[in-house]
Design an enzyme around this catalytic site. Structure first.
Site, short mmCIF file in Angstrom:
data_model
loop_
_atom_site.label_atom_id
_atom_site.label_comp_id
_atom_site.label_asym_id
_atom_site.label_seq_id
_atom_site.Cartn_x
_atom_site.Cartn_y
_atom_site.Cartn_z
N GLU A 73 0.85 -1.19 0.00
CA GLU A 73 0.00 0.00 0.00
C GLU A 73 0.89 1.24 0.00
O GLU A 73 1.73 1.40 0.90
CB GLU A 73 -0.91 0.04 1.23
CG GLU A 73 -1.80 1.28 1.21
CD GLU A 73 -2.67 1.46 2.45
OE1 GLU A 73 -2.47 0.75 3.44
OE2 GLU A 73 -3.55 2.35 2.40
N GLN A 84 8.98 19.35 -9.52
CA GLN A 84 7.87 18.57 -10.09
C GLN A 84 7.84 18.71 -11.62
O GLN A 84 8.36 19.67 -12.17
CB GLN A 84 6.53 19.03 -9.49
CG GLN A 84 6.40 18.63 -8.02
CD GLN A 84 5.12 19.12 -7.36
OE1 GLN A 84 4.25 19.66 -8.03
NE2 GLN A 84 5.03 18.93 -6.06
N ALA A 117 -4.14 13.85 -8.05
CA ALA A 117 -2.99 13.02 -8.42
C ALA A 117 -3.41 11.80 -9.25
O ALA A 117 -2.56 11.02 -9.67
CB ALA A 117 -2.24 12.58 -7.17
N1 ACO Z 1 -2.10 15.36 -12.46
C1 ACO Z 1 -2.03 14.89 -13.71
N2 ACO Z 1 -0.88 14.56 -14.32
C2 ACO Z 1 0.25 14.74 -13.62
C3 ACO Z 1 0.27 15.25 -12.31
C4 ACO Z 1 -0.98 15.56 -11.73
N3 ACO Z 1 -1.07 16.03 -10.48
N4 ACO Z 1 1.54 15.32 -11.89
C5 ACO Z 1 2.29 14.88 -12.91
N5 ACO Z 1 1.51 14.53 -13.94
C6 ACO Z 1 1.92 13.97 -15.22
C7 ACO Z 1 3.01 14.75 -15.89
O1 ACO Z 1 2.50 15.76 -16.70
C8 ACO Z 1 3.70 13.66 -16.69
O2 ACO Z 1 3.01 13.42 -17.88
P1 ACO Z 1 3.79 13.08 -19.25
O3 ACO Z 1 4.51 11.79 -18.96
O4 ACO Z 1 2.70 12.95 -20.25
O5 ACO Z 1 4.73 14.22 -19.47
C9 ACO Z 1 3.56 12.43 -15.81
O6 ACO Z 1 2.45 12.68 -14.96
C10 ACO Z 1 4.75 12.18 -14.94
O7 ACO Z 1 5.26 13.40 -14.47
P2 ACO Z 1 6.55 13.48 -13.55
O8 ACO Z 1 7.35 14.70 -13.92
O9 ACO Z 1 7.27 12.18 -13.56
O10 ACO Z 1 5.83 13.71 -12.14
P3 ACO Z 1 6.37 14.55 -10.89
O11 ACO Z 1 7.83 14.41 -10.77
O12 ACO Z 1 5.83 15.92 -10.91
O13 ACO Z 1 5.67 13.75 -9.70
C11 ACO Z 1 3.74 13.96 -8.24
C12 ACO Z 1 4.26 13.62 -9.65
C13 ACO Z 1 4.40 13.01 -7.25
C14 ACO Z 1 2.24 13.78 -8.22
C15 ACO Z 1 4.17 15.41 -7.91
O14 ACO Z 1 3.65 16.27 -8.86
C16 ACO Z 1 3.74 15.88 -6.52
O15 ACO Z 1 4.47 15.73 -5.55
N6 ACO Z 1 2.53 16.49 -6.39
C17 ACO Z 1 2.05 17.04 -5.13
C18 ACO Z 1 1.77 15.96 -4.10
C19 ACO Z 1 0.77 14.92 -4.57
O16 ACO Z 1 -0.27 15.22 -5.11
N7 ACO Z 1 1.10 13.64 -4.31
C20 ACO Z 1 0.24 12.50 -4.57
C21 ACO Z 1 -0.82 12.44 -3.52
S1 ACO Z 1 -1.66 10.88 -3.45
C22 ACO Z 1 -0.69 9.91 -2.46
O17 ACO Z 1 0.30 10.35 -1.91
C23 ACO Z 1 -1.07 8.48 -2.23
#
Ligand code: ACO
Length: 162
Positions: A73, A84, A117
């Protein structure tokens, strides 16, 4: 850039990384109570896969493996604000899958994803349909109404990292 997996095993250096990651979660997941974040990140049943760059934690995923059930999980997942959307979140998830399969023997992940997310998790291969038989996870993961339950199957052979 380094990817590493640590848990609270009493090693000072690991504690420093876990505290850095805990601080990222506290900032990036403002709806989560901070005491809850600390408790799970420091819990010995949880592990954290982290991205470390220039001796700083950039982000990570904290999860709990259930080896007897062969699933894990994901509790928390975040990348620090100014790093990010640079691909770290994707590479992190790939390292997690590789570690969970090869070290913990897991076949699936479950997580309660925040609404905002869901897009990220879909890109990492997660679905809102849960295929895992209920008796493998019911009673193991706690119900949580602040998110959407999502599942990911870990490929048994695919190399996720290079
Ligand atoms: N919504 C939709 N798409 C997203 C999001 C989002 N919030 N964040 C990233 N993506 C997409 C990117 O555009 C990318 O798409 P592509 O491959 O078509 O270019 C893909 O997902 C991967 O992007 P990365 O650059 O690898 O993602 P990143 O390094 O930004 O990490 C994360 C993603 C962890 C969600 C980050 O943005 C973050 O920390 N966000 C804030 C905290 C959060 O929301 N965490 C998740 C909560 S749920 C949980 O913890 C169980």
């Amino acid at each position: 850039l380094k990817f590493a997996c640590y848990s609270n095993d009493g090693v000072d250096e690991h504690m420093v990384w876990l505290i850095g990651l805990k601080n990222i979660f506290a900032r990036q997941l403002p709806n989560m109570p901070k005491e809850y974040i600390v408790r799970l990140v420091m819990d010995r049943n949880h592990k954290s896969v982290m991205v470390i760059r220039h001796n700083n934690v950039v982000g990570g995923i904290t999860y709990r493996p259930y080896p007897s059930q062969k699933f894990g999980e994901i509790a928390f997942c975040a990348i620090t604000a100014d790093e990010q959307v640079k691909g770290y979140g994707t590479r992190l998830m790939n390292h997690l899958k590789q570690h969970a399969r090869d070290v913990d023997g897991l076949t699936h992940f479950l997580t309660y994803a925040d609404n905002n997310a869901v897009g990220y998790f879909i890109k990492q291969g997660f679905t809102k349909e849960i295929h895992l038989e209920k008796d493998r996870w019911q009673g193991f993961i706690k119900d949580y109404d602040g998110g959407i339950l999502m599942e990911c199957k870990i490929h048994p052979k695919l190399p996720y990292t290079d």
